[in-house]
Design a protein around this motif. Structure first.
Motif, PDB file in Angstrom:
ATOM      1  N   ARG A 204      59.504  40.130  50.901  1.00 53.33           N
ATOM      2  CA  ARG A 204      59.802  39.770  52.288  1.00 53.33           C
ATOM      3  C   ARG A 204      59.388  38.340  52.601  1.00 53.33           C
ATOM      4  NH1 ARG A 204      56.473  40.224  56.658  1.00 53.33           N
ATOM      5  NH2 ARG A 204      55.053  41.661  55.554  1.00 53.33           N
ATOM      6  N   VAL A 205      58.264  37.901  52.032  1.00 57.93           N
ATOM      7  CA  VAL A 205      57.687  36.614  52.414  1.00 57.93           C
ATOM      8  C   VAL A 205      58.222  35.458  51.571  1.00 57.93           C
ATOM      9  CG1 VAL A 205      55.520  35.320  52.609  1.00 57.93           C
ATOM     10  CG2 VAL A 205      55.621  37.704  53.334  1.00 57.93           C
ATOM     11  N   ILE A 206      58.335  35.657  50.251  1.00 57.48           N
ATOM     12  CA  ILE A 206      58.768  34.542  49.386  1.00 57.48           C
ATOM     13  C   ILE A 206      60.106  34.811  48.707  1.00 57.48           C
ATOM     14  CG2 ILE A 206      56.377  33.842  48.984  1.00 57.48           C
ATOM     15  CD1 ILE A 206      56.567  35.018  46.171  1.00 57.48           C
ATOM     16  N   GLY A 207      60.654  35.999  48.884  1.00 57.58           N
ATOM     17  CA  GLY A 207      61.935  36.329  48.274  1.00 57.58           C
ATOM     18  C   GLY A 207      61.760  37.031  46.940  1.00 57.58           C
ATOM     19  N   GLU A 208      62.717  37.912  46.633  1.00 58.28           N
ATOM     20  CA  GLU A 208      62.588  38.725  45.426  1.00 58.28           C
ATOM     21  C   GLU A 208      62.585  37.892  44.155  1.00 58.28           C
ATOM     22  OE1 GLU A 208      64.778  42.455  43.126  1.00 58.28           O
ATOM     23  OE2 GLU A 208      65.482  41.823  45.119  1.00 58.28           O
ATOM     24  N   ALA A 209      63.430  36.873  44.072  1.00 57.44           N
ATOM     25  CA  ALA A 209      63.503  36.077  42.847  1.00 57.44           C
ATOM     26  C   ALA A 209      62.176  35.374  42.576  1.00 57.44           C
ATOM     27  CB  ALA A 209      64.634  35.066  42.959  1.00 57.44           C
ATOM     28  N   ARG A 210      61.620  34.764  43.601  1.00 56.40           N
ATOM     29  CA  ARG A 210      60.335  34.072  43.445  1.00 56.40           C
ATOM     30  C   ARG A 210      59.228  35.074  43.120  1.00 56.40           C
ATOM     31  NH1 ARG A 210      57.746  29.308  42.268  1.00 56.40           N
ATOM     32  NH2 ARG A 210      56.004  28.871  43.675  1.00 56.40           N
ATOM     33  N   ARG A 211      59.270  36.230  43.759  1.00 51.66           N
ATOM     34  CA  ARG A 211      58.262  37.260  43.467  1.00 51.66           C
ATOM     35  C   ARG A 211      58.348  37.712  42.022  1.00 51.66           C
ATOM     36  NH1 ARG A 211      58.997  42.488  41.654  1.00 51.66           N
ATOM     37  NH2 ARG A 211      60.556  42.907  43.279  1.00 51.66           N
ATOM     38  N   ARG A 212      59.551  37.945  41.520  1.00 50.62           N
ATOM     39  CA  ARG A 212      59.699  38.369  40.126  1.00 50.62           C
ATOM     40  C   ARG A 212      59.151  37.322  39.176  1.00 50.62           C
ATOM     41  NH1 ARG A 212      62.702  42.825  39.086  1.00 50.62           N
ATOM     42  NH2 ARG A 212      63.926  43.696  40.820  1.00 50.62           N
ATOM     43  N   GLU A 213      59.406  36.069  39.470  1.00 49.60           N
ATOM     44  CA  GLU A 213      58.876  34.980  38.640  1.00 49.60           C
ATOM     45  C   GLU A 213      57.352  34.991  38.659  1.00 49.60           C
ATOM     46  OE1 GLU A 213      59.041  30.071  38.393  1.00 49.60           O
ATOM     47  OE2 GLU A 213      60.163  31.142  39.959  1.00 49.60           O
ATOM     48  N   MET A 214      56.799  35.188  39.823  1.00 54.35           N
ATOM     49  CA  MET A 214      55.342  35.194  39.973  1.00 54.35           C
ATOM     50  C   MET A 214      54.707  36.353  39.215  1.00 54.35           C
ATOM     51  SD  MET A 214      53.274  35.665  43.558  1.00 54.35           S
ATOM     52  CE  MET A 214      51.501  35.690  43.661  1.00 54.35           C
ATOM     53  N   PHE A 215      55.245  37.545  39.382  1.00 54.95           N
ATOM     54  CA  PHE A 215      54.653  38.708  38.736  1.00 54.95           C
ATOM     55  C   PHE A 215      54.859  38.686  37.217  1.00 54.95           C
ATOM     56  CE2 PHE A 215      53.954  40.039  42.941  1.00 54.95           C
ATOM     57  CZ  PHE A 215      53.168  41.174  42.969  1.00 54.95           C
ATOM     58  N   ALA A 216      55.890  37.991  36.752  1.00 58.83           N
ATOM     59  CA  ALA A 216      56.087  37.822  35.310  1.00 58.83           C
ATOM     60  C   ALA A 216      55.090  36.823  34.737  1.00 58.83           C
ATOM     61  CB  ALA A 216      57.511  37.363  35.023  1.00 58.83           C
ATOM     62  N   ALA A 217      54.718  35.833  35.545  1.00 62.73           N
ATOM     63  CA  ALA A 217      53.820  34.782  35.074  1.00 62.73           C
ATOM     64  C   ALA A 217      52.350  35.163  35.176  1.00 62.73           C
ATOM     65  CB  ALA A 217      54.075  33.498  35.865  1.00 62.73           C
ATOM     66  N   LEU A 218      52.010  36.011  36.145  1.00 64.25           N
ATOM     67  CA  LEU A 218      50.621  36.315  36.447  1.00 64.25           C
ATOM     68  C   LEU A 218      50.385  37.819  36.419  1.00 64.25           C
ATOM     69  CD1 LEU A 218      50.246  34.077  39.633  1.00 64.25           C
ATOM     70  CD2 LEU A 218      49.588  33.454  37.294  1.00 64.25           C
ATOM     71  N   ASP A 219      49.222  38.222  35.924  1.00 63.86           N
ATOM     72  CA  ASP A 219      48.855  39.642  35.950  1.00 63.86           C
ATOM     73  C   ASP A 219      48.046  39.907  37.216  1.00 63.86           C
ATOM     74  OD1 ASP A 219      48.293  42.263  35.478  1.00 63.86           O
ATOM     75  OD2 ASP A 219      47.609  41.973  33.410  1.00 63.86           O
ATOM     76  N   LEU A 220      48.772  39.998  38.329  1.00 67.45           N
ATOM     77  CA  LEU A 220      48.114  40.200  39.615  1.00 67.45           C
ATOM     78  C   LEU A 220      47.463  41.565  39.716  1.00 67.45           C
ATOM     79  CD1 LEU A 220      50.925  38.478  41.579  1.00 67.45           C
ATOM     80  CD2 LEU A 220      48.528  37.806  41.770  1.00 67.45           C
ATOM     81  N   HIS A 221      48.038  42.558  39.071  1.00 65.94           N
ATOM     82  CA  HIS A 221      47.445  43.886  39.137  1.00 65.94           C
ATOM     83  C   HIS A 221      46.123  43.935  38.373  1.00 65.94           C
ATOM     84  CE1 HIS A 221      50.598  45.767  41.437  1.00 65.94           C
ATOM     85  NE2 HIS A 221      51.508  45.219  40.643  1.00 65.94           N
ATOM     86  N   GLU A 222      46.019  43.157  37.298  1.00 70.17           N
ATOM     87  CA  GLU A 222      44.731  43.095  36.602  1.00 70.17           C
ATOM     88  C   GLU A 222      43.706  42.341  37.442  1.00 70.17           C
ATOM     89  OE1 GLU A 222      41.578  43.607  34.250  1.00 70.17           O
ATOM     90  OE2 GLU A 222      43.476  44.734  34.208  1.00 70.17           O
ATOM     91  N   MET A 223      44.151  41.306  38.171  1.00 64.75           N
ATOM     92  CA  MET A 223      43.248  40.660  39.125  1.00 64.75           C
ATOM     93  C   MET A 223      42.707  41.691  40.105  1.00 64.75           C
ATOM     94  SD  MET A 223      44.191  37.888  42.129  1.00 64.75           S
ATOM     95  CE  MET A 223      45.048  39.200  43.059  1.00 64.75           C
ATOM     96  N   ASN A 224      43.582  42.551  40.587  1.00 63.03           N
ATOM     97  CA  ASN A 224      43.156  43.583  41.526  1.00 63.03           C
ATOM     98  C   ASN A 224      42.227  44.588  40.861  1.00 63.03           C
ATOM     99  OD1 ASN A 224      43.788  44.381  44.390  1.00 63.03           O
ATOM    100  ND2 ASN A 224      44.173  46.320  43.366  1.00 63.03           N
ATOM    101  N   ASN A 225      42.463  44.874  39.568  1.00 67.76           N
ATOM    102  CA  ASN A 225      41.576  45.789  38.841  1.00 67.76           C
ATOM    103  C   ASN A 225      40.156  45.244  38.773  1.00 67.76           C
ATOM    104  OD1 ASN A 225      43.578  47.693  38.343  1.00 67.76           O
ATOM    105  ND2 ASN A 225      44.025  46.935  36.282  1.00 67.76           N
ATOM    106  N   VAL A 226      40.033  43.925  38.662  1.00 64.69           N
ATOM    107  CA  VAL A 226      38.692  43.318  38.642  1.00 64.69           C
ATOM    108  C   VAL A 226      37.960  43.657  39.936  1.00 64.69           C
ATOM    109  CG1 VAL A 226      37.411  41.137  38.614  1.00 64.69           C
ATOM    110  CG2 VAL A 226      39.363  41.477  37.062  1.00 64.69           C
ATOM    111  N   VAL A 227      38.661  43.551  41.052  1.00 59.97           N
ATOM    112  CA  VAL A 227      38.077  43.919  42.347  1.00 59.97           C
ATOM    113  C   VAL A 227      37.729  45.403  42.364  1.00 59.97           C
ATOM    114  CG1 VAL A 227      38.515  44.075  44.828  1.00 59.97           C
ATOM    115  CG2 VAL A 227      39.303  42.067  43.544  1.00 59.97           C
ATOM    116  N   ASP A 228      38.655  46.220  41.867  1.00 60.19           N
ATOM    117  CA  ASP A 228      38.428  47.668  41.879  1.00 60.19           C
ATOM    118  C   ASP A 228      37.274  48.084  40.983  1.00 60.19           C
ATOM    119  OD1 ASP A 228      40.514  47.932  43.645  1.00 60.19           O
ATOM    120  OD2 ASP A 228      41.954  48.679  42.172  1.00 60.19           O
ATOM    121  N   ARG A 229      36.941  47.263  39.982  1.00 58.40           N
ATOM    122  CA  ARG A 229      35.793  47.554  39.112  1.00 58.40           C
ATOM    123  C   ARG A 229      34.482  47.026  39.693  1.00 58.40           C
ATOM    124  NH1 ARG A 229      39.503  45.642  34.989  1.00 58.40           N
ATOM    125  NH2 ARG A 229      40.358  47.408  33.808  1.00 58.40           N
TER     126      ARG A 229
END
Length: 207
Positions: free
Chosen positions: A26-51
């Motif tokens: 919604r905020v940056i567009g699907e294409a940009r989001r896909r590029e971002m999530f392919a480049a960065l492991d954001l869910h693992e960043m979140n796992n660090v917080v969850d740990r």
């Protein structure tokens, strides 16, 4: 049928929708989001917080390490409540119906130390559990078998008398391996039906 002594709720996608991708689309567009999530492991960043990693420090450090995506990563921090929304109202009603029945209700959730109280400020029902098992405090995340063992040790209830709902198959598979009763949550109507079939709620209470 084994009598259930406590019901255990996951939170993300059981009580609150957790859809970071939807926010970024919604905020940056699907294409940009896909590029971002392919480049960065954001869910693992979140796992660090969850740990147990500090919410703000972890995300700020990740943004600093990835300057090309700095502003987008900081949205995970600054707009976090929009990633974790809205509440799943039927599930909240089920939680409260169980409590009115006198059924002990726990949460077992992968969640950070700092952002859990922040979420509870927006979603007061997160304070209504009889016991809170928050991964950030426990320093281990689902589906590590140790987190289920820690719940058993703390509550003193036999595994086969715990009924656990989670949206992730790996999490319920790990719980089932310890003998827990489990429900793979896909939508609240199915969860309501399971609670009725276990004799924990009437059909009217589960509406």
């Amino acid at each position: 049928m084994t009598r259930i002594e406590a019901v255990v709720f996951d939170i993300g996608n059981v009580l609150i929708e957790w859809r970071p991708e939807r926010f970024y689309d919604r905020v940056i567009g699907e294409a940009r989001r896909r590029e971002m999530f392919a480049a960065l492991d954001l869910h693992e960043m979140n796992n660090v917080v969850d740990r147990g990693g500090h919410f703000s420090e972890t995300i700020h450090a990740f943004a600093a390490a990835n300057p090309g995506w700095h502003d987008e990563i900081m949205m995970w921090h600054d707009n976090w409540i929009e990633l974790a929304s809205p509440a799943i109202d039927h599930s909240v009603r089920l939680l409260r119906a169980l409590r009115r029945r006198g059924v002990p209700v726990f949460t077992l959730t992968n969640f950070g130390v700092q952002n859990y109280p922040y979420a509870a400020g927006h979603y007061p029902f997160l304070e209504e559990f009889d016991r809170h098992y928050i991964s950030g405090h426990m320093k281990v995340i689902k589906p590590d078998p140790r987190i289920y063992e820690m719940v058993e040790e703390d509550c003193g209830i036999a595994p086969d008398r715990l009924l656990f709902a989670d949206d992730r198959k790996d999490n319920i598979t790990a719980a089932a391996a310890r003998g827990w009763q489990v429900h793979h949550f896909t939508e609240p109507q199915g969860w309501a039906g399971r609670l009725v079939s276990e004799g924990l709620l009437s059909r009217e209470e589960a509406q």
